[in-house]
Write a protein that holds these residues in place. Structure first.
Motif, PDB file in Angstrom:
ATOM      1  N   PHE A 164     -13.548   1.695  -7.951  1.00 29.29           N
ATOM      2  CA  PHE A 164     -12.315   1.694  -8.736  1.00 29.29           C
ATOM      3  C   PHE A 164     -12.294   2.804  -9.772  1.00 29.29           C
TER       4      PHE A 164
ATOM      5  N   VAL B 278       2.112   6.662  -6.869  1.00 33.25           N
ATOM      6  CA  VAL B 278       1.097   7.533  -7.468  1.00 33.25           C
ATOM      7  C   VAL B 278       1.483   8.999  -7.323  1.00 33.25           C
TER       8      VAL B 278
ATOM      9  N   ALA C 139      -0.936   1.860 -13.454  1.00 31.30           N
ATOM     10  CA  ALA C 139      -2.169   1.831 -12.673  1.00 31.30           C
ATOM     11  C   ALA C 139      -2.790   0.436 -12.648  1.00 31.30           C
TER      12      ALA C 139
ATOM     13  N   ALA D 127      -1.024  -1.356 -10.040  1.00 26.67           N
ATOM     14  CA  ALA D 127      -1.335  -0.741  -8.759  1.00 26.67           C
ATOM     15  C   ALA D 127      -2.734  -1.117  -8.309  1.00 26.67           C
ATOM     16  N   LEU D 128      -3.683  -1.012  -9.234  1.00 29.11           N
ATOM     17  CA  LEU D 128      -5.068  -1.276  -8.855  1.00 29.11           C
ATOM     18  C   LEU D 128      -5.272  -2.741  -8.521  1.00 29.11           C
TER      19      LEU D 128
ATOM     20  N   VAL E 286      -4.461  -2.996  -4.967  1.00 28.78           N
ATOM     21  CA  VAL E 286      -5.511  -2.456  -4.120  1.00 28.78           C
ATOM     22  C   VAL E 286      -6.710  -3.387  -4.105  1.00 28.78           C
ATOM     23  N   SER E 287      -7.027  -3.957  -5.268  1.00 28.80           N
ATOM     24  CA  SER E 287      -8.228  -4.788  -5.306  1.00 28.80           C
ATOM     25  C   SER E 287      -8.037  -6.053  -4.491  1.00 28.80           C
TER      26      SER E 287
ATOM     27  N   TRP F 151     -13.146   7.042  -0.817  1.00 33.00           N
ATOM     28  CA  TRP F 151     -12.548   5.806  -0.284  1.00 33.00           C
ATOM     29  C   TRP F 151     -12.464   5.832   1.231  1.00 33.00           C
TER      30      TRP F 151
ATOM     31  N   LYS G 254      -7.431   9.040  -9.784  1.00 30.80           N
ATOM     32  CA  LYS G 254      -6.333   9.526  -8.965  1.00 30.80           C
ATOM     33  C   LYS G 254      -4.977   9.022  -9.485  1.00 30.80           C
ATOM     34  N   MET G 255      -5.016   7.887 -10.200  1.00 27.59           N
ATOM     35  CA  MET G 255      -3.775   7.253 -10.649  1.00 27.59           C
ATOM     36  C   MET G 255      -3.180   7.971 -11.851  1.00 27.59           C
TER      37      MET G 255
ATOM     38  N   LEU H  23     -10.939   5.677  -7.830  1.00 26.13           N
ATOM     39  CA  LEU H  23      -9.505   5.552  -7.574  1.00 26.13           C
ATOM     40  C   LEU H  23      -8.687   5.749  -8.852  1.00 26.13           C
TER      41      LEU H  23
ATOM     42  N   LEU I 250       0.825  -1.203   0.000  1.00 26.04           N
ATOM     43  CA  LEU I 250       0.000   0.000   0.000  1.00 26.04           C
ATOM     44  C   LEU I 250       0.864   1.259   0.000  1.00 26.04           C
TER      45      LEU I 250
ATOM     46  N   LEU J 287       2.571   1.672  -3.369  1.00 30.08           N
ATOM     47  CA  LEU J 287       1.589   2.071  -4.374  1.00 30.08           C
ATOM     48  C   LEU J 287       1.230   3.546  -4.263  1.00 30.08           C
ATOM     49  N   LEU J 288       0.883   3.981  -3.048  1.00 24.55           N
ATOM     50  CA  LEU J 288       0.479   5.379  -2.887  1.00 24.55           C
ATOM     51  C   LEU J 288       1.658   6.310  -3.129  1.00 24.55           C
TER      52      LEU J 288
END
Lengths: 323, 297
Positions: free
Chosen positions: B131, A253, A307, A310-311, A314-315, B178, B137-138, B134, A246, A249-250
């Protein structure tokens, strides 16, 4: 800002998650609308403010449009893109972005992990040390970039060279090395200032992760004779993994999009121009709208690749939470 | 390190185990505590240096080696607030405050109902919606900047603080949705059902039941939104000019227009960082929750 294609790519995790989590099918349409209505303002706002401008960027990227030459505006086909791919400047900006982001995220994540482990144990003044440590993250980014450029890196009176002078004078020498940091190691200088700024962020997330870990298992392992390293390797680290992901990833970004540090410290000189800064100069200084838009689209395409990874991370976090 | 190597053989040969290891642990723990303090000081040092420099006269600020014991003065701050030069930082500071507060309010107004819809009674395909938020934001802000600039230019919205309010809202709304969703997911469903059985409508439920429960979450969301809006440079730099420039834009211009006066620049940087520092120090725990999109609790 986003593209439709990102949302389309996200269908994959949904089918797995959505089925498990979705509420009973909306039988009464009135109830369904009552549930959806509170969501609509935010959704419409985001679509209008982020998706529509991107469509505009996409259209302009196929146009010949330079504000300094208003007479010559028209359809350009893929000319802007062709120029971009033969332009060594864009390629160098791409490399810079990757190197800058990877270095800053990796180093600040490692430092942040070390600091989080240090702060996880009780000692006198722990709260005070945490406050000292998060300060860099709270300084306004432009202010912190100015601080590094003028008060620390400056070759004549910056703190770094001043300290070198002082150290050398202790040994009776008055010709201490006085490097001009920003021109000798430009990219490293930008990275160092960003590491200073982002390490606290990593530390905060990892510290929260450490403090949420169940202590009884580690206690039991210690009683069974497990050493500190083994406890870290087999208990702490697996628990921390999702927090590490996490944080990385953040951090990625935000660091990928960094503009403030590059703009302030080096103005993109000496190979430090990253993609956001390059788009900014093409648009704001060269006034080449078509070219800038093409660069913007390329940045978006590259971001989609990042992304997607990254996503996915997160998922997987998200799915854990739903279960 | 040295403590470990010194005591390890002793622990192995000592007839009374349990005594030495404990002392070793205590000594190690003191050393690690000192190490933590050292790291804290190293990370704080650049900021401390900025504050110290801001309190020096220009001559004392620009010395090599550094002058630690020089006389302190508030001249840098006086200069920054315009008594010497006539360039007042108040309009940009007020612009920043307006933009940050207004966009934070707008973010909360939009995010709270959305998060409610996504958490308490999930709409179908709600993960898709999450998603989507989110994903916005990416992707880099520069990708939509030009059309926004052109529209603003042609509608006369350029150099208008409300344009920034709209953009900052779009920048912070995804994070807010979120965060708020994870806070709202903590509201027990039973209370809501009881309320609706008693005949409470949606607005009543939101205001009377949900809002008090998630108040700390709302505070965290507001804090994050405020900090990111206050810090933003790129949009403000491109879309504002004379009237609506924000504090970060003013700060970059301050250096160019005034030449390099180190003490003054440091004073300016301290002043502009102060609201964020104060908010961040006051709410450190909330900051963590917020920055990790509510995933870390």
């Amino acid at each position: 800002m986003s593209t439709p294609s990102v949302t389309r790519r996200l269908r994959a995790p949904r089918s797995a998650v959505g089925r498990a989590a979705s509420s009973p099918p909306a039988a009464r349409p009135r109830g369904a609308w009552a549930r959806r209505a509170p969501l609509l303002p935010a959704l419409l706002f985001m679509i209008v403010v982020t998706q529509l401008p991107f469509v505009g960027t996409l259209v302009i990227s196929f146009m010949r449009w330079n504000a300094l030459d208003p007479g010559d505006r028209g359809f350009a086909g893929i000319q802007n893109y062709k120029e971009e791919f033969t332009d060594p400047q864009l390629r160098s900006a791409l490399t810079t972005t990757v190197v800058l982001t990877a270095a800053v995220v990796a180093v600040s994540l490692l430092l942040g992990l070390g600091l989080a482990l240090l702060l996880d144990r009780k000692f006198i003044g722990r709260g005070a040390v945490r406050t000292l440590l998060i300060t860099p993250f709270l300084v306004v980014p432009v202010a912190s970039a100015l601080l590094w450029k003028h008060a620390l890196y400056n070759a004549t009176y910056g703190l770094f060279n001043g300290t070198l002078t002082w150290l050398w004078s202790l040994f009776g020498s008055d010709n201490a090395p006085q490097p001009d940091w920003l021109s000798v190691v430009p990219l490293l200088s930008v990275e160092a200032s960003l590491v200073w700024q982002w390490t606290p962020f990593m530390m905060l997330i990892l510290l929260a992760g450490l403090q949420s870990r169940p202590t009884d298992i580690a206690e039991a392992a210690r009683v069974d004779g497990a050493g500190a390293w083994h406890i870290f390797r087999y208990l702490t680290f697996p628990h921390l993994r999702r927090y590490l992901e996490l944080a990385a990833l953040l951090g990625t970004v935000y660091v990928v999009q960094n503009f403030d540090a590059v703009f302030t410290l080096t103005s993109g000189g000496l190979g430090t121009a990253n993609l956001p800064y390059t788009v900014y100069t093409t648009f704001y200084q060269a006034h080449d709208y078509g070219q800038a838009s093409a660069e913007g689209v390329i940045v978006v395409v590259l971001s989609i690749i990042v992304a997607t990874f990254a996503l996915r991370t997160v998922s997987s976090l998200f799915r854990e939470e739903i279960r | 390190m040295s403590a470990t190597t010194l005591t390890a053989p002793a622990a192995a040969t000592a007839p009374a185990p349990g005594h030495d290891p404990r002392r070793r642990t205590r000594r190690n723990s003191t050393l690690l505590g000192l190490l933590a303090w050292l790291c804290g000081i190293v990370f704080f040092l650049p900021f401390a240096w900025m504050v110290l420099t801001s309190l020096h006269s220009e001559q004392d600020a620009a010395t090599n080696p550094p002058s630690l014991g020089a006389a302190l003065t508030l001249n840098g701050y006086r200069e920054f607030f315009g008594s010497g030069t006539g360039v007042s930082p108040w309009p940009p500071l007020i612009n920043s405050l307006t933009a940050s507060v207004a966009s934070t309010v707008l973010v909360l107004l939009l995010a709270t109902p959305a998060a409610y819809a996504l958490s308490i009674k999930p709409v179908r395909k709600w993960t898709d919606v999450m998603f989507f938020f989110l994903s916005t934001k990416m992707l880099p802000a520069v990708a939509g900047l030009l059309p926004v600039y052109l529209i603003a230019k042609n509608t006369g919205l350029l150099d208008n603080i409300w344009l920034l309010v709209i953009l900052y809202t779009s920048m912070n709304l995804p994070i807010a949705v979120w965060m708020m969703r994870s806070f709202l997911a903590d509201v027990p469903v039973a209370i809501l059902e009881a309320a609706s059985i008693d005949g409470a409508g949606l607005p009543t439920v939101l205001v009377r039941i949900v809002a008090p429960v998630v108040a700390p979450g709302i505070a965290a969301t507001a804090l994050i939104s405020f900090i990111f809006s206050w810090n933003e440079l790129l949009f403000a730099r491109v879309l504002t000019g004379v009237v609506a420039n924000t504090a970060p834009v003013f700060l970059t211009g301050f250096v160019t227009s005034q030449g390099l006066f180190l003490a003054k620049v440091c004073a300016a940087a301290v002043c502009i960082s102060l609201p964020v520092l104060a908010a961040g120090f006051a709410a450190q725990d909330k900051l963590v929750q917020g920055l990790s999109l509510g995933a870390v609790k």
